[in-house]
Design a protein around this motif. Structure first.
Motif, mmCIF file in Angstrom:
data_model
loop_
_atom_site.group_PDB
_atom_site.id
_atom_site.type_symbol
_atom_site.label_atom_id
_atom_site.label_comp_id
_atom_site.label_asym_id
_atom_site.label_seq_id
_atom_site.Cartn_x
_atom_site.Cartn_y
_atom_site.Cartn_z
ATOM 1 N N PHE A 144 -4.255 -4.209 -4.878
ATOM 2 C CA PHE A 144 -3.182 -3.517 -4.169
ATOM 3 C C PHE A 144 -2.716 -4.317 -2.957
ATOM 4 O O PHE A 144 -1.546 -4.376 -2.655
ATOM 5 C CB PHE A 144 -3.669 -2.133 -3.704
ATOM 6 C CG PHE A 144 -4.375 -1.373 -4.784
ATOM 7 C CD1 PHE A 144 -3.646 -0.691 -5.741
ATOM 8 C CD2 PHE A 144 -5.767 -1.378 -4.877
ATOM 9 C CE1 PHE A 144 -4.286 -0.007 -6.753
ATOM 10 C CE2 PHE A 144 -6.414 -0.697 -5.894
ATOM 11 C CZ PHE A 144 -5.676 -0.012 -6.834
ATOM 12 N N LEU A 172 -5.714 4.571 -5.639
ATOM 13 C CA LEU A 172 -5.897 4.467 -4.187
ATOM 14 C C LEU A 172 -6.470 5.747 -3.604
ATOM 15 O O LEU A 172 -7.285 5.705 -2.689
ATOM 16 C CB LEU A 172 -4.569 4.120 -3.507
ATOM 17 C CG LEU A 172 -4.126 2.669 -3.711
ATOM 18 C CD1 LEU A 172 -2.688 2.471 -3.253
ATOM 19 C CD2 LEU A 172 -5.061 1.710 -2.959
ATOM 20 N N ARG A 223 0.904 3.906 -2.993
ATOM 21 C CA ARG A 223 0.228 5.165 -2.685
ATOM 22 C C ARG A 223 1.188 6.346 -2.791
ATOM 23 O O ARG A 223 0.795 7.459 -3.090
ATOM 24 C CB ARG A 223 -0.359 5.084 -1.275
ATOM 25 C CG ARG A 223 -1.101 6.316 -0.802
ATOM 26 C CD ARG A 223 -2.352 6.540 -1.623
ATOM 27 N NE ARG A 223 -3.002 7.792 -1.246
ATOM 28 C CZ ARG A 223 -2.616 8.981 -1.677
ATOM 29 N NH1 ARG A 223 -1.583 9.098 -2.489
ATOM 30 N NH2 ARG A 223 -3.251 10.083 -1.295
ATOM 31 N N TYR A 236 0.835 -1.197 0.000
ATOM 32 C CA TYR A 236 0.000 0.000 0.000
ATOM 33 C C TYR A 236 0.872 1.250 0.000
ATOM 34 O O TYR A 236 0.664 2.175 -0.785
ATOM 35 C CB TYR A 236 -0.937 0.022 1.217
ATOM 36 C CG TYR A 236 -1.738 1.300 1.290
ATOM 37 C CD1 TYR A 236 -2.896 1.452 0.538
ATOM 38 C CD2 TYR A 236 -1.298 2.371 2.049
ATOM 39 C CE1 TYR A 236 -3.607 2.641 0.550
ATOM 40 C CE2 TYR A 236 -1.996 3.570 2.064
ATOM 41 C CZ TYR A 236 -3.152 3.702 1.322
ATOM 42 O OH TYR A 236 -3.838 4.884 1.329
ATOM 43 N N SER A 281 -9.819 -3.198 -3.084
ATOM 44 C CA SER A 281 -8.424 -3.114 -2.639
ATOM 45 C C SER A 281 -7.624 -4.367 -2.987
ATOM 46 O O SER A 281 -6.418 -4.400 -2.757
ATOM 47 C CB SER A 281 -8.349 -2.801 -1.143
ATOM 48 O OG SER A 281 -9.182 -3.645 -0.426
#
Ligand SMILES: [Zn+2]
Length: 674
Positions: A460, A407, A324, A320, A457
């Motif tokens: 990811f 994201l 991100r 993440y 999600s």
């Protein structure tokens, strides 16, 4: 639809570090997304093992080169496993299947006159494996800013590949296919570079033997790029393999910006010469830089062991963070405290907290059974519209190879969900007999939203969906991309579990950090974070462990929370030490990237001050402007998100309600409160 995605093959000269993981993690997110969409995906990564430097490093360690690379390659494979990389193939350029194709191509290009024998002379830097022309050298040494080592003048018989012959073909192709090189800035660089004129490329060496021999002239081994780039088709068994016919041309070659030139110039020219279609896209992302601005590399000593990081924070959190933090067209910043910051704010506070709160309420009010929803109100309608919109944007951003953008959009939905919990206040509905059907709808909406979050999600954070389906008491088959815009999937009657927090908050100070200098940096940041946590919970007092201040409990329990116990007695003198003053709020704004913080400009006794306060979820900035509030005026200033906060605003809070103390009548800003 078929989808072929590649990472560069990595150079196994040292163990991989977190900075090198980005490309592979991003490629994995794209591959997973396309699989979920139903595409036929082939995801390739691998290692580039035929370099002279490998031999030298191995010799330095007293190892046989093959034994040495085998060991390093295992580290790469282990890291990709730990990071849940779902590659379909892993090619090593020492494999026979690769050697065979490189030899065939080399011979074909030679026979058609695109490779010719000549002589090469230049200043050679062995660590960089680069020949430099005399005028590029700096003080007679390697001009690479990361190197600067001695170079040697080498002259040798070499084969050359006629890049110059195909220069115009490539330029025309790039002009006719503006999507070929991205981002646009990289394409412009490449066009300029090609227009400057291409020199023929040295594609063989005779000074070492490690590598792929030129079949018709075995004292030569194939040199670097011609060998390495061919992996993208040798892995598919070019020219006759089934995989080749099915998957070539690649949808995307993903890589760091430093090697775009080889992929956007040498590789397409090899393919043009072979009469093979070009890949659809060469995409060059930025680098992860250290906080000090330099590239992360072993030699700079700013690399942390990737395995230790994964062990500490979990692979989903690392993935993440990487995805991100790297914005399109720019570099990302890596530091452990950045990582912890993201983990605590985005994953623990936003996503994790929503899931725990909602599940806790289903358990508390319906014994863990998902109830039947009845009619939607405007709130549910708004949520569903937003969800549609977010899903479309996540798709659009992923198609554009922008995981950070995807994201960011997904987190708009996460924030909205947390707001939905507060707006619907299930703990209040639970107390009213007439509101039970409404409560059922809200709780059912929670469960569906959790399921949707697991789907969106999944590309990811691949571990998360499994955890969520277990909490929801359903099968993995519930994770279907197309169901991310439906709200009627979970049948009433399914039993859910509250479970453990998905992303426990991390307190960096618990780790014993090796370097003393580093420790100082981390200590400062931890203190800062602790201050922030305190600012976010103005009803709490300093000194408590940060994790105790975090809202991981369900607000249902909070709303009915016991009052805080009255503290120990203090004397009037103790109280007199606290200087409370009336202050006028002049301006207020949100603190960037901090959902809970407002930055207030206030006036006290004729002087301006700045205070950062954790009230952003209770007040819009404009609501506060003009108010007369009460502050602790002699509190030691603290830095929050880089802003010096000079004092604290008083607020009353209980459960989820928070009210800033303000005065009904105007009184001079600066007046003492006692
Ligand atoms: Zn060098």
């Amino acid at each position: 639809m078929k989808y072929y995605i590649t990472t560069p093959i990595f150079y196994p000269n040292a163990s991989p570090h977190i900075g090198t993981a980005y490309t592979t993690v991003a490629a994995d997110a794209f591959a997973r997304y396309h699989r979920m969409k139903g595409d036929d995906v082939y995801f390739l990564t691998g290692t580039d093992e035929n370099a002279q430097k490998i031999v030298q490093t191995a010799e330095g360690k007293g190892l046989d080169p093959k034994a040495y690379v085998d060991g390093v390659v295992e580290r790469f494979k282990a890291l990709w496993d730990e990071l849940d990389i779902s590659n379909d193939d892993f090619i090593r350029t020492t494999e026979e299947r690769h050697h065979k194709v490189v030899k065939e191509i080399f011979t074909k290009l030679y026979e058609q006159g695109d490779i010719y024998k000549s002589e090469y002379e230049g200043w050679y830097c062995t660590p960089c494996e680069t020949f430099w022309t005399e005028n590029k050298l700096i003080d007679g040494k390697c001009p690479n800013p990361d190197c600067g080592r001695e170079v040697e003048l080498l002259k040798e018989e070499s084969y050359f590949f006629k890049l110059s012959k195909y220069q115009d073909d490539l330029l025309n192709y790039i002009k006719e296919n503006p999507e070929f090189i991205q981002p646009v800035s990289r394409r412009n660089e490449m066009v300029k570079f090609i227009e400057g004129g291409l020199e023929d490329l040295c594609v063989s060496r005779t000074t070492f033997q490690w590598g792929i021999q030129v079949p018709f002239d075995p004292k030569h081994v194939v040199y670097v790029w011609l060998d390495a780039l061919i992996n993208y088709i040798s892995a598919l068994d070019y020219p006759d393999g089934e995989l080749y016919h099915k998957f070539w041309p690649a949808e995307v070659h993903l890589m760091g910006k430093d090697i775009v030139r080889f992929h956007a110039v040498i590789w397409p020219i090899i393919l043009i010469a072979l009469g093979v279609p070009l890949p659809k896209l060469v995409y060059g992302h930025g680098w992860f830089l250290s906080k000090e601005g330099g590239k992360i590399s072993k030699s700079r000593g700013n690399v942390q062991d990737s395995f230790e990081l994964i062990n500490r924070y979990g692979s989903d959190a690392i993935r993440y963070f990487l995805l991100r933090e790297m914005q399109v067209g720019t570099d990302g910043t890596y530091s452990e405290d950045n990582l912890v910051d993201r983990l605590n704010s985005d994953l623990a506070n936003d996503l994790g907290n929503f899931v725990s709160r909602s599940l806790a309420m289903i358990v508390k009010y319906r014994g863990g059974i998902i109830p039947q929803a009845s009619e939607d109100t405007a709130l549910e309608a708004e949520l569903k519209t937003l969800c549609q919109e977010v899903k479309a944007q996540v798709e659009e951003r992923l198609e554009a190879h922008d995981p950070a953008g995807a994201l960011e959009n997904l987190w708009r939905f996460v924030s909205r969900l947390n707001k939905y919990v507060d707006e619907t206040a299930p703990w209040a509905l639970a107390k009213q007999e007439g509101e039970q059907a409404r409560l059922d709808t809200v709780l059912h909406t929670f469960a569906e939203a959790i399921r949707i979050l697991a789907i969106l999600s999944a590309p990811f954070m691949p571990k998360l969906p499994g955890k969520i389906v277990r909490l929801l008491g359903v099968e993995e088959g519930f994770i279907r991309w197309e169901d991310a815009s439906r709200w009627d999937i979970l049948e009433p009657g399914i039993q859910v579990e509250k479970g453990e927090p998905l992303f426990p908050r991390v307190d960096l100070s618990q780790y014993d950090l090796e370097q003393e200098s580093k420790k100082t940096v981390n200590e400062i940041n931890t203190t800062e974070k602790m201050n922030e946590t305190i600012a976010q919970a103005p009803n709490q007092v300093e000194g408590k462990a940060p994790d105790k201040l975090v809202n991981t409990e369900a607000p249902a329990q909070e709303a009915e929370a016991e009052f805080e116990p009255i503290k120990d007695e203090i004397s009037i003198d103790d109280f007199a030490k606290i200087d409370l003053r009336v202050a006028k709020v002049l301006a207020a704004e949100k603190v960037q990237k901090a959902d809970k913080l407002l930055k207030l400009e206030i006036e006290v006794a004729g002087k301006p001050r700045t205070i950062v306060s954790g009230i952003a979820q209770h007040y819009a900035p404009e609501e506060l402007v003009g108010k007369y509030v009460v502050i602790v005026a002699n509190l030691k200033p603290v830095k929050l998100r880089g802003i010096m906060s000079e004092g604290m605003i008083l607020a009353a809070s209980h459960g989820t309600v928070l009210e800033v103390l303000s005065l009904d009548k105007e009184i001079a800003a600066g007046a003492r409160v006692k």
